[in-house]
Design an enzyme around this catalytic site. Structure first.
Site, PDB file in Angstrom:
ATOM      1  N   CYS A 167     -11.941   2.881   9.897  1.00 20.60           N
ATOM      2  CA  CYS A 167     -12.008   4.319   9.651  1.00 20.60           C
ATOM      3  C   CYS A 167     -13.243   4.763   8.858  1.00 20.60           C
ATOM      4  O   CYS A 167     -14.341   4.798   9.397  1.00 20.60           O
ATOM      5  CB  CYS A 167     -10.723   4.787   8.983  1.00 20.60           C
ATOM      6  SG  CYS A 167     -10.457   6.578   9.098  1.00 20.60           S
ATOM      7  N   HIS A 207      -5.058   2.541  11.706  1.00 22.14           N
ATOM      8  CA  HIS A 207      -4.352   2.126  10.503  1.00 22.14           C
ATOM      9  C   HIS A 207      -2.982   1.619  10.910  1.00 22.14           C
ATOM     10  O   HIS A 207      -2.717   1.337  12.056  1.00 22.14           O
ATOM     11  CB  HIS A 207      -4.204   3.312   9.542  1.00 22.14           C
ATOM     12  CG  HIS A 207      -5.499   3.934   9.155  1.00 22.14           C
ATOM     13  ND1 HIS A 207      -6.378   3.340   8.282  1.00 22.14           N
ATOM     14  CD2 HIS A 207      -6.082   5.110   9.531  1.00 22.14           C
ATOM     15  CE1 HIS A 207      -7.437   4.121   8.124  1.00 22.14           C
ATOM     16  NE2 HIS A 207      -7.284   5.187   8.861  1.00 22.14           N
TER      17      HIS A 207
END
Length: 240
Positions: A95, A192
């Site tokens: 990310c 995630h």
């Protein structure tokens, strides 16, 4: 008797660890034990010295403010990170650090945060958040499961291949069906959840590269992944 010790470095765990990315480190540590190796967990934060003996690097996600906090330090260690990448250091970059390992991140208000150019990509802040469960297909790792939550729209350069092709969710941006990036021994992703508990093939890829780079070969153990497979089945059945 241990087959050896692998030093796992977590980059900026104070500022870039807001989506449970610490779980990726825990998975790598546990799977090393199951394979018969020891794990030593190290940290590098913005006010610290980069450790001398590192075998595997893990970086997580963070808010735009966190990216700004680490920017100066990340630029200082950038030459070393680029050299390690070229030398085959396995890295898992998630990310926010995925964005900063590229060429630049341009926020929604026009602020340009320079990247470190390990990966040939650029990211543009958007008004739409891409949120939800993701299923993507990888030739290397099979189906990849995770959860995305980002407003950055990331576009890969012509020489950079995606980690996987999305069948559920958005991935790198809302215009293509690519998720993450693969380059050298680097796995980069927006996912995630954490990523590795449901994707043991990616975890073992990173471990095999780390152990082989350090010791010349990797001797896997007999690991029971039945719970991980059950988690993958449940993840794949969830709505977007």
């Amino acid at each position: 008797m241990s087959k050896g010790t692998i030093n796992i470095l977590q980059l900026y765990p104070r500022e870039m660890n807001i989506y449970g990315d610490w779980g990726n480190v825990l998975v790598l540590k546990q799977r090393l034990v199951w394979h018969g190796y020891d794990a030593n967990i190290l940290e590098h934060n913005a006010d610290g010295e980069f450790p001398a003996d590192v075998d595997l690097i893990v970086g997580g996600g963070g808010q735009d403010s966190g990216q700004i906090v680490i920017q100066q330090d990340l630029q200082l260690i950038a030459p070393h990170l680029r050299a390690l990448a070229k030398d085959g250091m396995p890295m898992l970059i998630i990310c926010g650090l995925y964005q900063l390992f590229g060429n630049y991140f341009k926020t929604h208000d026009g602020t340009v945060i320079p990247g470190i150019g390990v990966l040939d990509l650029e990211t543009h802040g958007g008004t739409e958040r891409l949120i939800g469960n993701v299923v993507a297909s990888s030739d290397e790792f099979g189906d990849v499961h995770g959860y995305e939550n980002h407003s950055g729209q990331t576009f890969l350069g012509p020489g950079l291949r995606p980690l996987a092709v999305v069948s559920k969710g958005e991935g790198n941006n809302s215009k293509e069906n690519h998720e993450g990036a693969r380059h050298l021994n680097i796995v980069a992703s927006y996912l995630h959840g954490s990523l590795l508990p449901k994707n043991p093939a990616i975890a073992d890829f990173l471990l095999e590269k780390a152990v082989t780079r350090k010791y010349g070969s990797f001797e896997p153990g007999d690991v029971d992944d039945s719970l991980a497979e059950l988690a993958r089945q449940h993840a794949g059945s969830r709505p977007r």
